[in-house]
Design an enzyme around this catalytic site. Structure first.
Site, short mmCIF file in Angstrom:
data_model
loop_
_atom_site.label_atom_id
_atom_site.label_comp_id
_atom_site.label_asym_id
_atom_site.label_seq_id
_atom_site.Cartn_x
_atom_site.Cartn_y
_atom_site.Cartn_z
N ASP A 1 5.83 -9.12 17.23
CA ASP A 1 4.57 -9.86 17.01
C ASP A 1 3.68 -8.95 16.17
O ASP A 1 3.06 -8.04 16.72
CB ASP A 1 3.91 -10.18 18.36
CG ASP A 1 2.57 -10.89 18.22
OD1 ASP A 1 2.20 -11.22 17.09
OD2 ASP A 1 1.91 -11.08 19.25
N HIS B 1 0.58 -11.67 10.19
CA HIS B 1 -0.30 -10.52 10.44
C HIS B 1 0.50 -9.24 10.61
O HIS B 1 1.57 -9.22 11.21
CB HIS B 1 -1.26 -10.79 11.60
CG HIS B 1 -0.67 -10.87 12.97
ND1 HIS B 1 -0.49 -9.76 13.76
CD2 HIS B 1 -0.24 -11.92 13.70
CE1 HIS B 1 0.00 -10.14 14.93
NE2 HIS B 1 0.18 -11.44 14.92
N GLU C 1 -5.49 -9.60 13.32
CA GLU C 1 -5.24 -10.90 13.96
C GLU C 1 -5.37 -10.79 15.46
O GLU C 1 -5.91 -11.68 16.12
CB GLU C 1 -3.83 -11.40 13.58
CG GLU C 1 -3.54 -12.84 13.99
CD GLU C 1 -2.99 -13.01 15.41
OE1 GLU C 1 -2.86 -14.15 15.85
OE2 GLU C 1 -2.70 -11.99 16.07
N ASP D 1 4.09 -16.65 12.55
CA ASP D 1 3.83 -15.80 13.71
C ASP D 1 4.94 -16.00 14.74
O ASP D 1 5.82 -16.85 14.55
CB ASP D 1 2.46 -16.14 14.32
CG ASP D 1 1.78 -14.92 14.94
OD1 ASP D 1 2.48 -14.06 15.51
OD2 ASP D 1 0.54 -14.83 14.87
ZN LIG Z 1 0.91 -12.61 16.53
#
Ligand SMILES: [Zn+2]
Length: 345
Positions: free
Chosen positions: A172, A61, A202, A225
């Site tokens: 992230d 993402h 996400e 991820d």
């Molecule tokens: Zn994530």
């Protein structure tokens, strides 16, 4: 690490991914046969395989947690609504960028007194995201010319490399996007068609991957991820989830998906055959795009390959550079061999 630095520092909260999307699209265009953007804003790149008998969707993402401007106060101070899971303890005395008619740097502080003049009760009260405001150093009039309700706000933090690690905002999941790009760069012969997706939204509930997977209708899904590395002082090995420097983590389960056990075994075998260090992961709370991909149409076997990350959902998210490189290597080897696997239950 130049690309990871660029990915980390480019803004893109959920629903406002236009700037990070442009960067990732440009990178994918160098690596894939076709690249398109769907109505949600997902970038979908296709790298055709020799037989094309399977469709494999890999998804990282592109969105990051942040805020939108919800209110402009007298004197020009901004109030915020959170986008994604922000921890108020990580927000005190931080800098942000408000993406108004131009990028404006500001200071993020909770609306409270300095500690010198707090009562003991006031000092103990827990913080909420709604307590925070942004000081742009501008008058109300100047602020209203440059900022509108709904403008996105991102955390402002330089990317650094230190020791074996690298740290910045939005690792992230820009680390996952990096792994996807690097694996596409490394991959040689492959039979399966690879759909590389940089997904949107996400952080607010796996929304982009849902429509992405619906359109692609993959036979196999791999989410890329970060996962928690709770491996510092004050943690216990039982609850660390993963540890930095122990290799990419092959996910067994989180609260959004249970990986197909045959895919998990296949990924482990590929790691062992190629002498790639790896660890196994069970995350009690949290999810990845795999939770969306596995539920479209009549279902799809999924697994997640995670980059262990310290301080997740802060602006100093920290990864180990070897883990990152090993994740890309493992993903490339997996994609070259995935046509040999049978993941029917
Ligand atoms: Zn994530």
């Amino acid at each position: 690490m130049e690309l990871l630095k660029k990915l980390s520092q480019t803004p893109g909260i959920s629903g406002r991914e236009e700037r990070i999307r442009a960067l990732i699209k440009e990178e994918l265009e160098k690596l894939a046969d076709t690249v398109s953007v769907d109505a949600m804003g997902n970038v979908i790149a296709l790298k055709k395989g020799k037989s094309g008998r399977q469709k494999v969707m890999i998804s990282g993402h592109m969105d990051e947690i942040g805020f939108i401007v919800s209110h402009i106060e007298e004197k020009g101070f901004l109030r915020l609504s959170p986008v994604g899971g922000l921890d108020p303890r990580n927000l005190v005395a931080q800098r942000v960028v408000v993406h108004g008619r131009e990028d404006l740097r500001g200071i993020l502080m909770p609306a409270s007194k300095p500690v010198h003049i707090m009562t003991p009760e006031e000092a103990k009260a827990p913080l909420k995201v709604s307590d925070f405001y942004v000081d742009l150093g501008l008058s109300q009039e100047e602020t209203e010319k440059l900022v509108r309700i709904g403008d996105p706000v991102t955390l402002d933090r330089d990317f650094i490399e230190f020791g074996a690690n690298a740290s910045g905002k939005a690792m992230d999941d820009r680390a996952g996007v990096w792994v996807m790009l690097e694996a596409l760069r490394q991959i040689k012969d492959h039979e399966a068609d690879i759909y590389a997706v940089a997904s949107v939204q996400e952080e607010v509930g796996l929304r982009g991957a849902t429509t992405g997977a619906y359109g692609i209708h993959p036979d196999i899904g791999v989410a890329l991820d970060v996962t928690l590395a709770v491996d510092g002082p004050g943690s216990s090995k039982q609850f660390q989830v993963s540890a930095l420097g122990e290799g990419p983590a092959i996910k067994i389960m989180d609260s959004a998906s249970i990986s197909n056990y045959k895919l998990v075994d296949f990924m482990r075998t590929i790691a062992e055959e190629n002498h790639v260090k790896y660890q196994m992961e069970i995350l009690p709370r949290g999810g990845t795009d795999a939770g969306a991909i596995e539920r479209v149409h009549t279902g799809c076997p999924v697994v997640t390959l995670s980059v262990p990350t310290r301080y997740v959902h802060s602006n100093v998210e920290t990864i180990n550079k070897e883990d990152l490189k090993n994740a890309a290597l493992l993903l490339a080897k997996f994609l070259e061999n995935v046509h040999k696997g049978d993941f029917t239950l």
